[in-house]
Write a protein that holds these residues in place. Structure first.
Motif, PDB file in Angstrom:
ATOM      1  N   THR A 121      14.588 -20.610  19.108  1.00  0.00           N
ATOM      2  CA  THR A 121      15.424 -21.868  17.737  1.00  0.00           C
ATOM      3  C   THR A 121      13.918 -21.665  16.855  1.00  0.00           C
ATOM      4  O   THR A 121      14.310 -21.252  16.212  1.00  0.00           O
ATOM      5  N   ALA A 122      12.545 -22.008  17.355  1.00  0.00           N
ATOM      6  CA  ALA A 122      12.132 -22.018  16.639  1.00  0.00           C
ATOM      7  C   ALA A 122      11.427 -21.006  15.838  1.00  0.00           C
ATOM      8  O   ALA A 122      10.946 -21.188  14.884  1.00  0.00           O
ATOM      9  N   HIS A 123      11.295 -19.890  16.782  1.00  0.00           N
ATOM     10  CA  HIS A 123      10.755 -18.888  16.295  1.00  0.00           C
ATOM     11  C   HIS A 123      12.065 -17.926  14.699  1.00  0.00           C
ATOM     12  O   HIS A 123      11.892 -17.427  14.174  1.00  0.00           O
ATOM     13  N   ALA A 124      13.156 -18.509  15.331  1.00  0.00           N
ATOM     14  CA  ALA A 124      14.643 -17.725  14.690  1.00  0.00           C
ATOM     15  C   ALA A 124      14.267 -18.469  13.749  1.00  0.00           C
ATOM     16  O   ALA A 124      14.226 -18.092  11.761  1.00  0.00           O
ATOM     17  N   ALA A 125      13.973 -20.189  13.255  1.00  0.00           N
ATOM     18  CA  ALA A 125      13.545 -21.272  12.180  1.00  0.00           C
ATOM     19  C   ALA A 125      12.051 -20.755  11.125  1.00  0.00           C
ATOM     20  O   ALA A 125      11.888 -21.311  10.202  1.00  0.00           O
ATOM     21  N   GLY A 126      11.033 -19.014  12.240  1.00  0.00           N
ATOM     22  CA  GLY A 126      10.253 -19.548  11.200  1.00  0.00           C
ATOM     23  C   GLY A 126       8.969 -20.019  12.325  1.00  0.00           C
ATOM     24  O   GLY A 126       7.409 -20.421  10.691  1.00  0.00           O
ATOM     25  N   LEU A 127       9.299 -21.189  12.719  1.00  0.00           N
ATOM     26  CA  LEU A 127       7.768 -21.824  13.689  1.00  0.00           C
ATOM     27  C   LEU A 127       7.429 -21.688  14.793  1.00  0.00           C
ATOM     28  O   LEU A 127       8.318 -20.987  15.307  1.00  0.00           O
ATOM     29  N   ALA A 128       6.415 -21.729  14.618  1.00  0.00           N
ATOM     30  CA  ALA A 128       5.002 -21.873  16.166  1.00  0.00           C
ATOM     31  C   ALA A 128       5.699 -22.934  16.681  1.00  0.00           C
ATOM     32  O   ALA A 128       5.998 -23.593  17.012  1.00  0.00           O
ATOM     33  N   ILE A 129       5.770 -23.067  18.488  1.00  0.00           N
ATOM     34  CA  ILE A 129       6.067 -23.737  18.905  1.00  0.00           C
ATOM     35  C   ILE A 129       5.002 -24.170  20.063  1.00  0.00           C
ATOM     36  O   ILE A 129       4.313 -23.303  19.998  1.00  0.00           O
ATOM     37  N   ALA A 130       4.189 -25.559  19.959  1.00  0.00           N
ATOM     38  CA  ALA A 130       4.121 -25.622  21.081  1.00  0.00           C
ATOM     39  C   ALA A 130       4.733 -26.155  22.219  1.00  0.00           C
ATOM     40  O   ALA A 130       5.072 -27.580  22.121  1.00  0.00           O
ATOM     41  N   GLN A 131       3.847 -25.954  23.569  1.00  0.00           N
ATOM     42  CA  GLN A 131       3.375 -26.867  24.383  1.00  0.00           C
ATOM     43  C   GLN A 131       2.592 -28.059  24.933  1.00  0.00           C
ATOM     44  O   GLN A 131       2.082 -28.441  24.084  1.00  0.00           O
ATOM     45  N   LYS A 132       3.894 -28.962  25.231  1.00  0.00           N
ATOM     46  CA  LYS A 132       3.265 -30.527  24.936  1.00  0.00           C
ATOM     47  C   LYS A 132       2.698 -30.699  26.353  1.00  0.00           C
ATOM     48  O   LYS A 132       3.140 -30.932  27.598  1.00  0.00           O
TER      49      LYS A 132
END
Length: 288
Positions: A192-203
């Motif tokens: 979902t994040a990548h499709a929206a152009g967002l990098a995504i972080a492990q917390k």
């Protein structure tokens, strides 16, 4: 139950419609997840801006305020706007509920909460008011994504460059949730994040860093990794793309000494535990 089934059926379309991220399976294969030795390749889609490895970072989950001078990376809650002229990260609680968003998980969506032996929603004893989401079936994962995928996409619409998904380690504390279910939901968040152009972080979840990286996470946000001697677990996997957050009430080394350490993550901030704003007398905010 019919209403929940309809919600989940609709959401399954969302799950299968997201762009793929790497070699991972969708929900249909979650019972026997595929492992990979490295991060999945991104599918064609919007360009993703990686986390910078230089500059200064601020962690503003307790409320938005103008970043201190020199800050170039800012994290804020999904309900806030991104900080102008910074690399902005959007906070989303992906595996538990937020205390101020109980209505989001009421009605038919209450079936998406993990239940105890007494039939009541399971809450996190360390975080009053937070209930545990239940990703143990494809339908429930689809229902959860139906709620939170729009939140992730709204982060991109607002102008954030990345999203942090909190409580990845919930399955390690609530053992009725298998890792395979966590993986399936995490991979859906990554898609979902990548499709929206967002990098995504492990917390957090230092011990799961290599696994999380294979699920598609791009960088890490690590709370108190110096205090618990975990920073290396993140940097061994993500290199310099790690944000370190330390707190004034549990700092075992003078902050100036920590800043001089050669092996620390380059983006380091010291905050007060409650992440208050400058209007509070308890506000503390220092960067290297």
């Amino acid at each position: 139950m019919a209403a929940v089934g309809a919600l989940a059926a609709t959401a399954l379309v969302v799950l299968t419609g997201c762009g793929g991220s790497g070699s991972g399976t969708g929900d249909e294969g979650a019972a026997s997840p595929t492992r990979s030795s490295g991060p999945p390749a991104h599918s064609p889609g919007p360009a993703i801006t990686p986390l910078p490895t230089t500059g200064a970072v601020d962690y503003q989950l307790g409320g938005a305020y103008p970043p201190p001078k020199g800050v170039t990376v800012v994290e804020r809650d999904a309900g806030d706007r991104p900080a102008p002229h910074t690399y902005s990260i959007c906070y989303v609680n992906g595996f538990q509920t937020q205390p101020d968003q109980a209505a989001r998980w009421s009605g038919p969506r209450a079936e998406l909460l993990l239940r105890g032996s007494d039939g009541r929603p399971v809450s996190d004893p360390d975080w009053p008011g937070e209930h545990i989401l239940d990703p143990t079936t494809p339908a429930k994962r689809a229902g959860i994504l139906a709620v939170l995928a729009p939140v992730i996409r709204s982060c991109a619409t607002k102008g954030f460059q990345a999203v942090e998904i909190d409580n990845l380690d919930t399955f390690t504390r609530f053992h009725r949730i298998p890792e395979s279910a966590t993986e399936a939901l995490a991979r859906a968040y990554v898609r979902t994040a990548h499709a929206a152009g967002l990098a995504i972080a492990q917390k957090n979840a230092a011990e799961s860093s290599r696994t999380a990286r294979s699920w598609g996470f791009d960088f890490a946000v690590a709370e108190e990794c110096h205090v618990y001697d975990e920073c290396g677990a993140y940097t061994a996997v993500y290199g310099k793309r790690v944000i370190e957050v330390e707190y004034t009430d549990n700092l075992r080394t003078p902050f100036a000494s920590l800043c001089r350490a050669g092996n620390r993550p380059p983006l380091l901030v010291l905050r007060d535990r409650d992440l208050t704003t400058p209007a509070s007398p308890h506000y503390r905010d220092r960067t290297c």
